[in-house]
Design a protein around this motif. Structure first.
Motif, mmCIF file in Angstrom:
data_model
loop_
_atom_site.group_PDB
_atom_site.id
_atom_site.type_symbol
_atom_site.label_atom_id
_atom_site.label_comp_id
_atom_site.label_asym_id
_atom_site.label_seq_id
_atom_site.Cartn_x
_atom_site.Cartn_y
_atom_site.Cartn_z
ATOM 1 N N ASP A 57 0.823 -1.216 0.000
ATOM 2 C CA ASP A 57 0.000 0.000 0.000
ATOM 3 C C ASP A 57 0.855 1.263 0.000
ATOM 4 N N ALA A 58 1.995 1.236 0.671
ATOM 5 C CA ALA A 58 2.897 2.392 0.667
ATOM 6 C C ALA A 58 3.426 2.643 -0.745
ATOM 7 N N ILE A 59 3.726 1.574 -1.473
ATOM 8 C CA ILE A 59 4.192 1.701 -2.857
ATOM 9 C C ILE A 59 3.079 2.260 -3.740
ATOM 10 N N ARG A 60 1.874 1.748 -3.575
ATOM 11 C CA ARG A 60 0.742 2.241 -4.366
ATOM 12 C C ARG A 60 0.504 3.731 -4.126
ATOM 13 N N GLU A 61 0.575 4.152 -2.861
ATOM 14 C CA GLU A 61 0.337 5.555 -2.542
ATOM 15 C C GLU A 61 1.437 6.439 -3.121
ATOM 16 N N ALA A 62 2.690 6.001 -3.025
ATOM 17 C CA ALA A 62 3.786 6.771 -3.617
ATOM 18 C C ALA A 62 3.608 6.871 -5.133
ATOM 19 N N ALA A 63 3.218 5.785 -5.777
ATOM 20 C CA ALA A 63 2.998 5.793 -7.229
ATOM 21 C C ALA A 63 1.855 6.737 -7.597
ATOM 22 N N PRO A 69 2.386 4.580 -12.938
ATOM 23 C CA PRO A 69 1.647 3.344 -12.707
ATOM 24 C C PRO A 69 2.401 2.402 -11.768
ATOM 25 N N ALA A 70 1.645 1.549 -11.125
ATOM 26 C CA ALA A 70 2.200 0.432 -10.354
ATOM 27 C C ALA A 70 1.263 -0.734 -10.641
ATOM 28 N N ASP A 71 1.388 -1.282 -11.848
ATOM 29 C CA ASP A 71 0.421 -2.256 -12.347
ATOM 30 C C ASP A 71 0.464 -3.583 -11.610
ATOM 31 N N VAL A 72 1.650 -4.051 -11.293
ATOM 32 C CA VAL A 72 1.805 -5.316 -10.579
ATOM 33 C C VAL A 72 2.837 -5.102 -9.487
ATOM 34 N N ILE A 73 2.508 -5.510 -8.260
ATOM 35 C CA ILE A 73 3.437 -5.430 -7.131
ATOM 36 C C ILE A 73 3.545 -6.824 -6.534
ATOM 37 N N ILE A 74 4.769 -7.345 -6.514
ATOM 38 C CA ILE A 74 5.004 -8.706 -6.024
ATOM 39 C C ILE A 74 6.071 -8.651 -4.945
ATOM 40 N N GLU A 75 5.776 -9.226 -3.779
ATOM 41 C CA GLU A 75 6.813 -9.329 -2.753
ATOM 42 C C GLU A 75 7.796 -10.414 -3.176
ATOM 43 N N VAL A 76 9.086 -10.122 -3.077
ATOM 44 C CA VAL A 76 10.126 -11.051 -3.507
ATOM 45 C C VAL A 76 11.160 -11.205 -2.401
ATOM 46 N N SER A 77 11.971 -12.243 -2.536
ATOM 47 C CA SER A 77 13.122 -12.405 -1.656
ATOM 48 C C SER A 77 14.366 -12.408 -2.525
ATOM 49 N N GLN A 78 15.478 -12.160 -1.911
ATOM 50 C CA GLN A 78 16.735 -12.039 -2.653
ATOM 51 C C GLN A 78 17.456 -13.381 -2.694
ATOM 52 N N PHE A 79 17.946 -13.726 -3.862
ATOM 53 C CA PHE A 79 18.769 -14.920 -4.049
ATOM 54 C C PHE A 79 19.986 -14.490 -4.843
ATOM 55 N N ARG A 80 21.160 -14.636 -4.270
ATOM 56 C CA ARG A 80 22.392 -14.194 -4.916
ATOM 57 C C ARG A 80 23.282 -15.398 -5.154
ATOM 58 N N PRO A 81 23.256 -15.958 -6.372
ATOM 59 C CA PRO A 81 24.033 -17.170 -6.653
ATOM 60 C C PRO A 81 25.522 -17.005 -6.386
ATOM 61 N N GLU A 82 26.078 -15.800 -6.645
ATOM 62 C CA GLU A 82 27.515 -15.620 -6.436
ATOM 63 C C GLU A 82 27.904 -15.760 -4.969
ATOM 64 N N LEU A 83 27.014 -15.365 -4.066
ATOM 65 C CA LEU A 83 27.297 -15.525 -2.639
ATOM 66 C C LEU A 83 27.229 -16.991 -2.236
ATOM 67 N N MET A 84 26.265 -17.702 -2.784
ATOM 68 C CA MET A 84 26.138 -19.127 -2.491
ATOM 69 C C MET A 84 27.362 -19.892 -2.999
ATOM 70 N N LEU A 85 27.789 -19.565 -4.216
ATOM 71 C CA LEU A 85 28.951 -20.242 -4.783
ATOM 72 C C LEU A 85 30.240 -19.904 -4.019
ATOM 73 N N ALA A 86 30.378 -18.660 -3.597
ATOM 74 C CA ALA A 86 31.562 -18.265 -2.840
ATOM 75 C C ALA A 86 31.615 -18.981 -1.492
ATOM 76 N N ALA A 87 30.465 -19.143 -0.855
ATOM 77 C CA ALA A 87 30.411 -19.822 0.445
ATOM 78 C C ALA A 87 30.759 -21.300 0.296
#
Length: 89
Positions: A57-63, A69-87
């Motif tokens: 809702d905060a994103i919609r109000e700012a838009a 427009p803010a046609d589609v808003i999807i909550e996501v999580s971060q996946f960083r393959p380079e960090l996984m490979l380095a570990a």
């Protein structure tokens, strides 16, 4: 803070200016959202933006306030393959 991917569809080609970005950033700050980065389609009529925000809702109000427009808003999580490979190394 949660991450959100926003799809924006524009009727015309979007042309970003320093003033426009400054205005959007100011409004975002007032609404408690943080614009991290964006991808712009080759035809400049669609963007995909990554934001931090407490909720969609905060994103919609700012838009709404920024008149973008803010046609589609999807909550996501971060996946960083380079960090996984380095570990694993």
């Amino acid at each position: 803070m949660p991450l959100f991917l926003i799809e924006r569809n524009f009727a015309e080609k979007i042309e970003l200016t320093v003033d426009g970005v400054t205005s959007i950033s100011k409004i975002n700050g007032e609404e408690g959202v943080n614009w991290l980065f964006s991808f712009l389609s080759a035809d400049k009529r669609k963007s995909y933006c990554l934001y931090e925000a407490t909720n969609p809702d905060a994103i919609r109000e700012a838009a709404r306030r920024a008149n973008v427009p803010a046609d589609v808003i999807i909550e996501v999580s971060q996946f960083r393959p380079e960090l996984m490979l380095a570990a694993a190394a």
